[in-house]
Design a protein around this motif. Structure first.
Motif, PDB file in Angstrom:
ATOM      1  N   HIS A   1     -68.699  46.335 -79.333  1.00 45.37           N
ATOM      2  CA  HIS A   1     -68.974  46.437 -80.776  1.00 45.37           C
ATOM      3  C   HIS A   1     -68.067  45.501 -81.575  1.00 45.37           C
ATOM      4  CE1 HIS A   1     -72.000  49.467 -80.865  1.00 45.37           C
ATOM      5  NE2 HIS A   1     -71.275  50.359 -80.226  1.00 45.37           N
ATOM      6  N   LEU A   2     -66.830  45.405 -81.172  1.00 50.08           N
ATOM      7  CA  LEU A   2     -65.910  44.511 -81.892  1.00 50.08           C
ATOM      8  C   LEU A   2     -66.379  43.061 -81.785  1.00 50.08           C
ATOM      9  CD1 LEU A   2     -62.292  45.829 -81.192  1.00 50.08           C
ATOM     10  CD2 LEU A   2     -63.380  45.503 -83.403  1.00 50.08           C
ATOM     11  N   THR A   3     -66.791  42.691 -80.604  1.00 48.91           N
ATOM     12  CA  THR A   3     -67.275  41.320 -80.419  1.00 48.91           C
ATOM     13  C   THR A   3     -68.491  41.053 -81.301  1.00 48.91           C
ATOM     14  OG1 THR A   3     -66.520  41.425 -78.141  1.00 48.91           O
ATOM     15  CG2 THR A   3     -68.047  39.664 -78.679  1.00 48.91           C
ATOM     16  N   ARG A   4     -69.396  42.014 -81.313  1.00 51.85           N
ATOM     17  CA  ARG A   4     -70.606  41.849 -82.134  1.00 51.85           C
ATOM     18  C   ARG A   4     -70.237  41.767 -83.619  1.00 51.85           C
ATOM     19  NH1 ARG A   4     -72.724  45.456 -85.087  1.00 51.85           N
ATOM     20  NH2 ARG A   4     -71.720  47.194 -84.013  1.00 51.85           N
ATOM     21  N   THR A   5     -69.339  42.639 -84.047  1.00 52.23           N
ATOM     22  CA  THR A   5     -68.962  42.644 -85.459  1.00 52.23           C
ATOM     23  C   THR A   5     -68.294  41.337 -85.850  1.00 52.23           C
ATOM     24  OG1 THR A   5     -68.599  45.012 -85.256  1.00 52.23           O
ATOM     25  CG2 THR A   5     -67.746  43.967 -87.228  1.00 52.23           C
ATOM     26  N   ARG A   6     -67.471  40.853 -84.958  1.00 50.05           N
ATOM     27  CA  ARG A   6     -66.772  39.599 -85.242  1.00 50.05           C
ATOM     28  C   ARG A   6     -67.784  38.449 -85.365  1.00 50.05           C
ATOM     29  NH1 ARG A   6     -62.227  40.313 -81.474  1.00 50.05           N
ATOM     30  NH2 ARG A   6     -63.702  39.496 -79.983  1.00 50.05           N
TER      31      ARG A   6
END
Lengths: 388, 278
Positions: free
Chosen positions: B210-215
């Motif tokens: 999720h962090l990767t996607r949000t970034r």
């Protein structure tokens, strides 16, 4: 490469923004709500509202961060294959080996069967095999898996070994090694010899002294200083006075030299398998933990009696340095001690980690180990603990 | 704890939690069934001053408090906060001649241990914030009084940074609450993926994903704003990101709080800004 460079730039900006002081919080979450949200027990709409607030409020984010950092890590779940291995594979394999030997030995004697059966009975309970200095017990506890063929006497070891299959021979050969691997207390912490019984006067006096210490009243907490903080809290280790009691000769069961802890078959009780393999060095009183929450004691006649004791944490292991003294450890830093073989008191502890093993020299001296491998020792019956 | 007192406690707990609703009987029943009743009874008995309850509390829960203090890595301050809280839990504060224990605020919605940690966290964070406000301002002659060369080396760089910051804020504000919270936990609070996972009930790998996607969404959103709303050329956009990478200077707090026009800049930096404007 360009994307990575830009991602990094954005990350820098995010970190830098985070260092800026936030505006004064309005309608921040109270501790009750925050704690319930952390435990995932809030209803849907309320959880969403809390999450919405948290995503915007730096103060509450900081509180959550402190909260989560201070939360003890959950105990690692045991892999399913290990559960299978311990709970099912070992008894099944034992049964197969016993059956094979039984069928393969046309001229077996009753004594041979007895030795094999008892040996596997011990292993079937999840314990490491140990050579018995005395004739093994034929009677098995009622809840223990029974893959045994009860026959009264014990054969000579040489004859037994010669009659076994190669696989079983290797098991016999490994038995001393397994014994060495089984977790035993250090030499100085080992239980006393059979003749050093707690019924002797010095041991009695020590037990009485411990009981008196435990009955001491609880000091009050400190009065807060003008800054509401300065005073120190009351000293630890006050144990509920109602549960404390001195050793009572009248209540004491029949005297015996050493004790044995046999853990139950639940995963929690099986976790410290090495500790569970402590075997009595002489006949007499035995203890066992059943289901992680019940303690039973056997007398010299072999009857198991459930102790009237309800621990408030799951029990993982125990150690009995004398017939009436039993240390029990469990989850969340739970430690219990009985010095009369009947009444348990909770012993204060400096940590809330799960405790997985304990060894003790007496009612005063014990060493416990946490799940993450730390060791603590007490020499005053649990009033103070020292990290080793 | 008497039956009446405990019933009153349950009533208070449900009344507080369901105050803004009109709950059905089954909803109240569900709520009560989810409470940590044993902990609630212990807290109630402690608040009433029962010695045996305090024995239990001291043995079981005081280590929780001190462990939380030790976990902060700031043991002196944290212990002070924990001691203070412990005194309040015992209830030395007297109201109307009676002892008032802070345990009265526990309503059983979480375990007592988690509630204690939450109260401690609240006190500790407030203590940190209170101290931060008392910290002296930087010396005008000190090195921190001057912005880094990267920030103010050129008007363009400063403008680029401001535009980029604005764009990031806009995109972050448009994210889902949970995504924002994940970002904050990771970048602002420096929690590990595992800790964020525990907090949000997600697996560590899920948090990472999720962090990767949000970034990625953040970058794409920022690029879109710079391109479409700020009408920047690809070269100018690249300059924005380069300025952010080169900048390691202090933040303009007033600017971050969105009150550039209303609040005066700190003395040490004001002079520099004025220099840049000429």
């Amino acid at each position: 490469v360009v994307s990575d460079h830009r991602d990094e730039a954005i990350e820098r900006m995010l970190r830098r923004e985070a260092t800026a002081p936030a505006a004064a919080a309005v309608d921040c979450l109270d501790a009750e709500l925050l704690a319930a949200w952390t435990e995932h027990t809030l209803a849907g709409s309320e959880a969403v509202r809390v999450e919405q607030h948290l995503s915007d409020c730096v103060r509450c984010q900081a509180m959550v961060a402190v909260l989560v950092r201070s939360t003890p890590p959950p105990a690692a779940a045991e892999p399913w294959w290990r559960r299978l291995q311990v709970r099912w594979l070992v008894p099944i394999a034992t049964a197969v080996v016993v059956a094979t030997v039984w069928v393969a030995l046309p001229e077996r004697s009753p004594e041979t069967s007895s030795q094999i059966a008892v040996s596997h009975d011990v292993r079937g309970a999840g314990d490491a095999p140990r050579p018995q200095p005395e004739p093994p017990r034929v009677s098995s506890p009622p809840d223990r898996p029974s893959a045994t063929v009860p026959v009264p006497s014990t054969p000579p070891l040489r004859q037994e070994t010669a009659a076994r299959s190669p696989a079983e021979k290797s098991q016999v050969a490994r038995a001393p090694a397994n014994e060495a691997l089984a977790e035993m207390p250090p030499p100085e912490a080992r239980p006393p010899a059979p003749d050093a019984r707690p019924t002797d006067p010095p041991a009695r006096q020590r037990a009485d002294a411990v009981a008196e210490l435990r009955a001491a009243p609880l000091p009050a907490p400190p009065a807060p200083s003008p800054r509401a903080v300065a005073a120190a809290p009351p000293p630890p280790a006050a144990v509920p006075t109602t549960a404390a009691g001195a050793a009572s000769p009248a209540a004491a069961p029949p005297s015996a030299a050493e004790s044995v802890i046999v853990t139950g078959a639940t995963p929690l009780a099986r976790a410290p398998a090495a500790n569970a393999s402590i075997v009595a060095r002489s006949g007499g009183v035995q203890w066992r933990i059943v289901g992680g929450s019940q303690v039973q004691r056997s007398s010299t006649s072999g009857e198991w009696r459930t102790i009237d004791f309800r621990p408030d944490a799951m029990l993982n292991a125990g150690y009995s340095p004398a017939s009436n003294v039993l240390w029990l450890v469990g989850q969340d830093g739970a430690i219990y001690l009985t010095i009369d073989g009947a009444r348990f008191t909770r012993v204060s502890f400096v940590d809330t980690s799960d405790l997985v093993s304990v060894s003790a020299l007496s009612a005063e001296q014990a060493t416990v180990r946490t799940r993450d491998g730390r060791t603590f020792r007490t020499i005053d019956g649990g009033r103070t603990w020292t990290a080793q | 704890v008497s039956r009446e007192a405990f019933a009153r406690l349950l009533s208070d707990s449900a009344g507080k939690a369901l105050a803004d609703q009109r709950p059905s009987a089954s909803a109240i029943e569900r709520y009560l069934a989810a409470l940590h009743l044993q902990d609630l009874a212990l807290a109630c008995a402690c608040a009433d001053g029962h010695d045996a309850a305090w024995d239990e509390f001291v043995v079981t829960y005081r280590p929780v408090l001190y462990r939380a203090a030790d976990a902060t890595g700031d043991s002196a301050r944290a212990r002070e906060v924990a001691d203070s809280l412990y005194a309040e839990l015992y209830g030395l504060t007297r109201r109307n001649g009676e002892r008032h224990s802070h345990l009265r605020y526990y309503h059983g919605r979480s375990s007592l241990a988690t509630w204690l940690r939450a109260v401690f966290a609240q006190r500790y964070v407030d203590s940190l914030r209170g101290t931060a406000r008392l910290d002296p301002l930087p010396d005008d002659e000190g090195p921190s009084a001057f912005a880094s060369p990267g920030l103010h080396s050129s008007v363009d760089a400063r403008r680029h940074l401001a535009v980029l910051r604005r764009a990031i804020r806009a995109v972050v504000a448009a994210l889902a609450a949970r995504d924002r919270l994940r970002l904050s936990c990771y970048y602002a609070q420096d929690l590990t993926l595992a800790q964020i996972g525990v907090l949000l009930g997600e697996h560590e790998a899920t948090v990472s994903r999720h962090l990767t996607r949000t970034r990625r969404e953040l970058r794409q959103g920022v690029e879109r704003i710079l391109r479409e709303e700020e009408r920047m050329t690809p070269a100018a956009i690249a300059d924005c990101f380069t300025s952010a990478m080169a900048d390691s200077g202090p933040l303009d707090v007033a600017e971050l709080l969105g009150a550039e026009a209303d609040r005066p800049a700190p003395a040490g930096r004001k002079e520099i800004v004025e220099d840049r404007s000429t």
